[in-house]
Motif scaffolding. Structure first.
Motif, mmCIF file in Angstrom:
data_model
loop_
_atom_site.group_PDB
_atom_site.id
_atom_site.type_symbol
_atom_site.label_atom_id
_atom_site.label_comp_id
_atom_site.label_asym_id
_atom_site.label_seq_id
_atom_site.Cartn_x
_atom_site.Cartn_y
_atom_site.Cartn_z
ATOM 1 N N GLN A 19 0.841 -1.045 -0.133
ATOM 2 C CA GLN A 19 -0.252 0.322 0.145
ATOM 3 C C GLN A 19 1.050 1.441 0.294
ATOM 4 O OE1 GLN A 19 -3.428 -0.162 3.031
ATOM 5 N NE2 GLN A 19 -3.673 -2.344 2.755
ATOM 6 N N ASP A 159 -7.349 -4.360 5.345
ATOM 7 C CA ASP A 159 -7.621 -3.177 6.147
ATOM 8 C C ASP A 159 -6.760 -2.808 7.614
ATOM 9 O OD1 ASP A 159 -10.134 -2.894 4.703
ATOM 10 O OD2 ASP A 159 -11.342 -4.362 6.032
ATOM 11 N N GLU A 249 -13.787 2.211 8.843
ATOM 12 C CA GLU A 249 -13.922 3.784 8.313
ATOM 13 C C GLU A 249 -13.813 4.954 8.837
ATOM 14 O OE1 GLU A 249 -18.349 4.465 6.026
ATOM 15 O OE2 GLU A 249 -17.762 2.818 7.438
ATOM 16 N N GLN A 250 -13.121 5.126 10.070
ATOM 17 C CA GLN A 250 -13.055 6.186 10.365
ATOM 18 C C GLN A 250 -11.754 6.275 10.651
ATOM 19 O OE1 GLN A 250 -13.763 5.619 14.983
ATOM 20 N NE2 GLN A 250 -15.852 5.777 14.743
ATOM 21 N N THR A 252 -9.426 5.139 7.242
ATOM 22 C CA THR A 252 -9.107 5.178 5.740
ATOM 23 C C THR A 252 -10.371 5.848 5.406
ATOM 24 O OG1 THR A 252 -10.639 3.123 5.512
ATOM 25 C CG2 THR A 252 -8.296 3.020 6.358
ATOM 26 N N GLY A 253 -11.525 5.883 5.949
ATOM 27 C CA GLY A 253 -12.637 6.938 4.921
ATOM 28 C C GLY A 253 -13.622 5.781 3.988
ATOM 29 N N ARG A 254 -12.791 4.627 3.957
ATOM 30 C CA ARG A 254 -13.981 3.459 3.497
ATOM 31 C C ARG A 254 -14.248 2.261 4.486
ATOM 32 N NH1 ARG A 254 -11.321 -0.713 3.388
ATOM 33 N NH2 ARG A 254 -8.646 -0.662 3.114
ATOM 34 N N PRO A 255 -15.725 1.454 4.035
ATOM 35 C CA PRO A 255 -16.022 0.032 4.804
ATOM 36 C C PRO A 255 -15.077 -1.224 4.899
ATOM 37 C CG PRO A 255 -17.430 0.953 3.357
ATOM 38 C CD PRO A 255 -16.515 1.467 3.106
ATOM 39 N N ARG A 257 -13.141 -4.368 4.708
ATOM 40 C CA ARG A 257 -13.283 -5.774 3.477
ATOM 41 C C ARG A 257 -14.327 -6.933 4.098
ATOM 42 N NH1 ARG A 257 -8.786 -2.837 2.624
ATOM 43 N NH2 ARG A 257 -8.181 -2.240 0.639
ATOM 44 N N GLN A 261 -15.314 -11.302 0.688
ATOM 45 C CA GLN A 261 -13.908 -10.358 -0.245
ATOM 46 C C GLN A 261 -12.946 -11.507 -0.141
ATOM 47 O OE1 GLN A 261 -14.956 -6.079 1.321
ATOM 48 N NE2 GLN A 261 -14.321 -6.031 -1.196
#
Length: 272
Positions: A19, A159, A249-250, A252-255, A257, A261
């Protein structure tokens, strides 16, 4: 800015490296065996051992951010070298540290609390990747055998890495202790079903008795202390293991995984 990632060839470490590379960061990866690292070509691979702190001195040159793990050696025991590691990081000019902690804190966290280095603690429930332990029995027998069919908010290793990356490259995370979970609670039986859906095969689930579980661990060569720990974990998991938190999410701004998945991404591991 150069970022040093320790534990770079581990389950989470590889994700952190990947990443950071995708973001265009300068990455240096620490490993005890550089020849077997298999990391992206742009990554500078450095040899070092967290149980021998002075071996890290060259790898820390020019580093401003550092990801630390808290275990080391062949037995992956809790590090006793935290003070030396943190002293080296401070002398090198490191200003940001992310630490992937175990449930029991080590000398690393203790040493960081005694220094004025901005650091972020990452605590995790069970990794989704632990399901790879079922790969052989799924491939050969189409079965998953587990002691304790307890629900857990298992978390994707990518994540965990995403939260670590945020702490390493952006402000606002120093002093935080993040408990990272997946977006749902699932029992091992439900996870086995999702793996079956990913590979197009029905997977049978068998819950082991305590006696069967003890016998299986003894057959693997596990010591008495590890067996007792595993039995207690299976019989009485911590409450936190089954609580879904919005940390991913808090930060990184996305839900986070889902396990579905993860199963799709790792399907080949469960196929003959």
């Amino acid at each position: 800015m150069t970022i040093l990632v320790t534990g770079a060839t581990g389950t989470v470490g590889r994700q952190i490296v990947a990443q950071l590379v995708a973001r265009g960061e300068r990455v240096r990866a620490l490993t005890r065996n550089p020849a077997a690292a298999r990391l992206p070509a742009s990554v500078e691979v450095a040899c070092g051992d967290l149980t021998r702190p002075q071996s890290l001195a060259p790898a820390l040159e020019g580093v401003t951010a550092l990801h630390l793990i808290t275990v080391g050696g062949d037995d992956q025991a809790a590090l006793q070298t935290g003070p030396e590691l943190v002293e080296l990081a401070a002398k090198a000019g490191v200003t940001r540290v992310s630490v992937l902690s175990s449930w029991d804190e080590s000398s690393v966290e203790e040493a960081l609390r005694a220094r004025e280095i901005g650091w972020t603690q990452l605590l995790c429930v069970e990794f989704m990747a632990n399901a790879l332990e079922w790969a052989q029995s799924i491939r050969e027998e189409g079965v998953v055998r587990v002691f304790g069919n307890n629900p857990g908010a298992v978390v994707h290793e990518a994540d965990i890495a995403a939260v670590a990356v945020a702490a390493l490259v952006s402000d606002g995370h120093a002093g935080e202790s993040y408990l990272i979970t997946g977006p749902e609670t699932l029992t091992p039986a439900q996870r086995a079903q999702l793996i079956g859906e990913a590979i197009g095969r029905e997977i049978r689930f068998e819950e082991l008795s305590e006696a069967q579980y003890r016998a299986s661990m003894e057959a693997w060569g596990a010591g008495e202390e590890l067996i007792e720990f595993a039995v207690q974990l299976g019989a009485n998991p911590p409450d936190a293991a089954s609580v879904v938190l919005p940390t991913v999410e808090q930060v990184t701004g996305r839900p986070g995984r889902t396990f579905a998945q993860w199963a799709a991404e790792h399907a080949t591991a469960f196929l003959l």
